[in-house]
Design a protein around this motif. Sequence first.
Motif, PDB file in Angstrom:
ATOM      1  N   ASN A 114       0.536  -1.250  -0.148  1.00 22.38           N
ATOM      2  CA  ASN A 114       0.136   0.050  -0.034  1.00 22.38           C
ATOM      3  C   ASN A 114       0.788   1.326  -0.083  1.00 22.38           C
ATOM      4  O   ASN A 114       0.626   2.289  -0.727  1.00 22.38           O
ATOM      5  N   ASP A 115       1.814   1.379   0.980  1.00 22.36           N
ATOM      6  CA  ASP A 115       2.647   2.539   0.999  1.00 22.36           C
ATOM      7  C   ASP A 115       3.494   2.828  -0.304  1.00 22.36           C
ATOM      8  O   ASP A 115       3.563   3.807  -0.784  1.00 22.36           O
ATOM      9  N   VAL A 116       4.069   1.947  -0.867  1.00 25.48           N
ATOM     10  CA  VAL A 116       4.937   1.966  -1.987  1.00 25.48           C
ATOM     11  C   VAL A 116       3.913   2.336  -3.262  1.00 25.48           C
ATOM     12  O   VAL A 116       4.009   3.422  -3.796  1.00 25.48           O
ATOM     13  N   PHE A 117       2.747   1.840  -3.446  1.00 25.52           N
ATOM     14  CA  PHE A 117       2.074   2.084  -4.588  1.00 25.52           C
ATOM     15  C   PHE A 117       1.313   3.365  -4.484  1.00 25.52           C
ATOM     16  O   PHE A 117       1.336   4.257  -5.344  1.00 25.52           O
ATOM     17  N   GLU A 118       0.819   3.894  -2.961  1.00 21.87           N
ATOM     18  CA  GLU A 118       0.202   5.220  -2.979  1.00 21.87           C
ATOM     19  C   GLU A 118       1.305   6.391  -3.236  1.00 21.87           C
ATOM     20  O   GLU A 118       0.989   7.338  -3.646  1.00 21.87           O
ATOM     21  N   ARG A 119       2.580   6.023  -2.705  1.00 25.05           N
ATOM     22  CA  ARG A 119       3.586   6.934  -2.879  1.00 25.05           C
ATOM     23  C   ARG A 119       3.784   7.188  -4.002  1.00 25.05           C
ATOM     24  O   ARG A 119       4.040   8.449  -4.683  1.00 25.05           O
ATOM     25  N   MET A 120       3.842   6.151  -5.097  1.00 23.13           N
ATOM     26  CA  MET A 120       4.020   6.272  -6.417  1.00 23.13           C
ATOM     27  C   MET A 120       2.874   7.171  -7.319  1.00 23.13           C
ATOM     28  O   MET A 120       3.047   7.827  -7.858  1.00 23.13           O
ATOM     29  N   ILE A 121       1.489   6.688  -6.991  1.00 23.10           N
ATOM     30  CA  ILE A 121       0.414   7.550  -7.506  1.00 23.10           C
ATOM     31  C   ILE A 121       0.329   8.926  -7.185  1.00 23.10           C
ATOM     32  O   ILE A 121       0.228   9.686  -7.853  1.00 23.10           O
ATOM     33  N   ASP A 122       0.779   9.080  -5.842  1.00 15.03           N
ATOM     34  CA  ASP A 122       0.732  10.594  -5.486  1.00 15.03           C
ATOM     35  C   ASP A 122       1.847  11.271  -6.291  1.00 15.03           C
ATOM     36  O   ASP A 122       1.706  12.691  -6.774  1.00 15.03           O
ATOM     37  N   ASP A 123       2.815  10.746  -6.478  1.00 14.04           N
ATOM     38  CA  ASP A 123       4.031  11.450  -7.198  1.00 14.04           C
ATOM     39  C   ASP A 123       3.519  11.580  -8.822  1.00 14.04           C
ATOM     40  O   ASP A 123       4.097  12.600  -9.324  1.00 14.04           O
ATOM     41  N   ILE A 124       3.136  10.562  -9.396  1.00 14.69           N
ATOM     42  CA  ILE A 124       2.742  10.775 -10.643  1.00 14.69           C
ATOM     43  C   ILE A 124       1.464  11.345 -11.106  1.00 14.69           C
ATOM     44  O   ILE A 124       1.248  11.927 -12.229  1.00 14.69           O
ATOM     45  N   GLN A 125       0.670  11.521 -10.002  1.00 12.05           N
ATOM     46  CA  GLN A 125      -0.703  12.303 -10.290  1.00 12.05           C
ATOM     47  C   GLN A 125      -0.406  13.748 -11.003  1.00 12.05           C
ATOM     48  O   GLN A 125      -1.097  13.976 -11.925  1.00 12.05           O
ATOM     49  N   PRO A 126       0.341  14.524 -10.379  1.00 15.73           N
ATOM     50  CA  PRO A 126       0.187  15.906 -10.852  1.00 15.73           C
ATOM     51  C   PRO A 126       0.796  16.140 -12.216  1.00 15.73           C
ATOM     52  O   PRO A 126       0.307  16.905 -13.016  1.00 15.73           O
ATOM     53  N   GLN A 127       1.387  15.028 -12.851  1.00 17.55           N
ATOM     54  CA  GLN A 127       1.980  15.100 -14.157  1.00 17.55           C
ATOM     55  C   GLN A 127       0.917  14.502 -14.973  1.00 17.55           C
ATOM     56  O   GLN A 127       0.907  14.863 -16.392  1.00 17.55           O
ATOM     57  N   THR A 128      -0.072  13.664 -14.673  1.00 16.88           N
ATOM     58  CA  THR A 128      -1.069  13.143 -15.320  1.00 16.88           C
ATOM     59  C   THR A 128      -2.508  13.534 -15.163  1.00 16.88           C
ATOM     60  O   THR A 128      -3.457  13.190 -16.116  1.00 16.88           O
ATOM     61  N   PHE A 129      -2.807  14.194 -13.990  1.00 16.38           N
ATOM     62  CA  PHE A 129      -4.336  14.460 -13.722  1.00 16.38           C
ATOM     63  C   PHE A 129      -4.461  15.747 -13.872  1.00 16.38           C
ATOM     64  O   PHE A 129      -3.743  16.634 -13.336  1.00 16.38           O
ATOM     65  N   ILE A 130      -5.499  16.247 -14.610  1.00 19.08           N
ATOM     66  CA  ILE A 130      -5.974  17.750 -14.554  1.00 19.08           C
ATOM     67  C   ILE A 130      -7.285  17.757 -13.755  1.00 19.08           C
ATOM     68  O   ILE A 130      -8.237  16.903 -14.538  1.00 19.08           O
ATOM     69  N   PRO A 131      -7.559  18.287 -12.691  1.00 19.35           N
ATOM     70  CA  PRO A 131      -9.209  18.349 -12.052  1.00 19.35           C
ATOM     71  C   PRO A 131      -9.907  18.765 -12.947  1.00 19.35           C
ATOM     72  O   PRO A 131      -9.734  19.569 -13.904  1.00 19.35           O
TER      73      PRO A 131
END
Length: 524
Positions: free
Chosen positions: A507-524
């Motif tokens: 969980n920790d590894v996966f969530e840390r990765m998603i948190d880091d890549i989200q700003p590059q890929t997600f537009i609210p």
Amino acid sequence: MSKKIYSSYIPFIAVIFVIILITNYTKEESGKIGNNFSEGNIVIAGKSKDMGIFKRPNLMNSTYLFGKSHEKVEKTINKNSGEIVLKDIKKPMLMEFSPSGDEAFYRTYIYVSPGDNVSFEVKNKKILFTGKNAAQNNLYTLLEENTRDYSKQYYQNDIHRYKATIQSIYDDKLEFATKYYHKHSLSENFTKVFNDFLKFEYYFNLINPRNVKSTSLDIYLNQSDVLKNLIQKEAIEKEIIFDISDYLDNIKIKDFIASRSALNHSHYFKNCLNDFIRHYFETSDYPLYSKEKLEAEKMYIDNHLDGDLKEYATGRMIWDYYNEGFAYNEENRKYMLQLIDNFSKTIQDKASYTSKMEAIKKDILRYDFKLSESALYAKMVNHLGDTITLQDIFDRSTKRIKVVDFWASWCPPCIKEIKEHKPFKDRLSVENNVEWIYLSIDTDKEKWLAKQEELSETLHFRNSYLLLKGNKSSLAKALQVQQIPRYVIFGRNGEILMNSAPSPSNNDVFERMIDDIQPQTFIP
């Protein structure tokens, strides 16, 4: 010359003729046998009505980076018999012999040296060795018949009870093997090799508890990276303190160093060395599979290991971090590519190491690439019979990170992941706008439908599909899906952000990765 005189010479002429034939035949065959029995070859000859044994012999070579079936193999198949020639064997080794027959699956171990000739026959669906060294090569089969099986034991919310059971199995196996060595006067070299095999099989089961129930067999599978979580959970629930050193028999890195020859003989040794470094020997509190943890592990390996042991541990560390999604951002990608380049310069004559590093590097360089049209339009169906493609799924939303989970009804770890981590996935769906897509590579549609129904709390017609042609489909081939579970992360425009992502169970590894890549890929 009269007929009488001529006839008196016939027996003599016949003998000479036979001798000439035998001599020529012997020269011809000795050439063939010389090729087979050359110093770097091993000849394994057997008798069996199950010819699948000779078609798919599967002899595991532990000198390769991760151990895999020996590559240079020649097979000769006759009626009820066959010959397997292993070429380019450079040193003695304990090899797993696990042929996939037409009638059964077989599994045993043989200890072989360059130039050896091994004979066997199959009786009652068991491989029994004959001739020279038969005693040492029959040991594993007899050991399995007369001692308990680790795979029948499993963790039941009591780590001390699990350890006690595993240790008693190890003690029984070691006692049986020791008596067998003495009874058959087996060599000191073989007894050391087999004792190391047994010891690290035991340690492997300790640090990777059996915590996953097989879907098709009455056995339990090992689960990596879970020991500390189980211990912490028990400590909280039972309000007690656990001593992990005591649980792991106070093993030291010097114990691995003393058994370094097991690199050539035991996949258990190889499979648990880095687990011990990561979870026990290297004691920093850095997050698992983070850059800081990687640097700490590398420093530990550099300071404590040398030669082939250091070479293996470094290569395995790179492979583990790659598989756990370390290269999910630009900074980590650059670091890992540089690490691979530096490591590749130090590899000494090991093609399997070099090829694996090149494969990792090639895959990392593919991040952010887009799939081909044939892959994007590979056909899938849901349980209602609707046909869809990955492109259709991408078109539904351009504002969501998509995680594709490749699985199958026959894959216990896949089922465990789907069942146990729904709350975590649901939270990421809400907080990080992650969409989860489950693609089965089953070849049996009915089995997929049955498992789909069983997992209906998580799987439904909008997120679960059967990938037609399974791992032979253009999509699976493009993503090189060879093992499952396998997770691929796509950005909002359908680009691949990570072709081999870590398991959501971390969980920790996966969530840390998603948190880091989200700003590059997600537009609210």
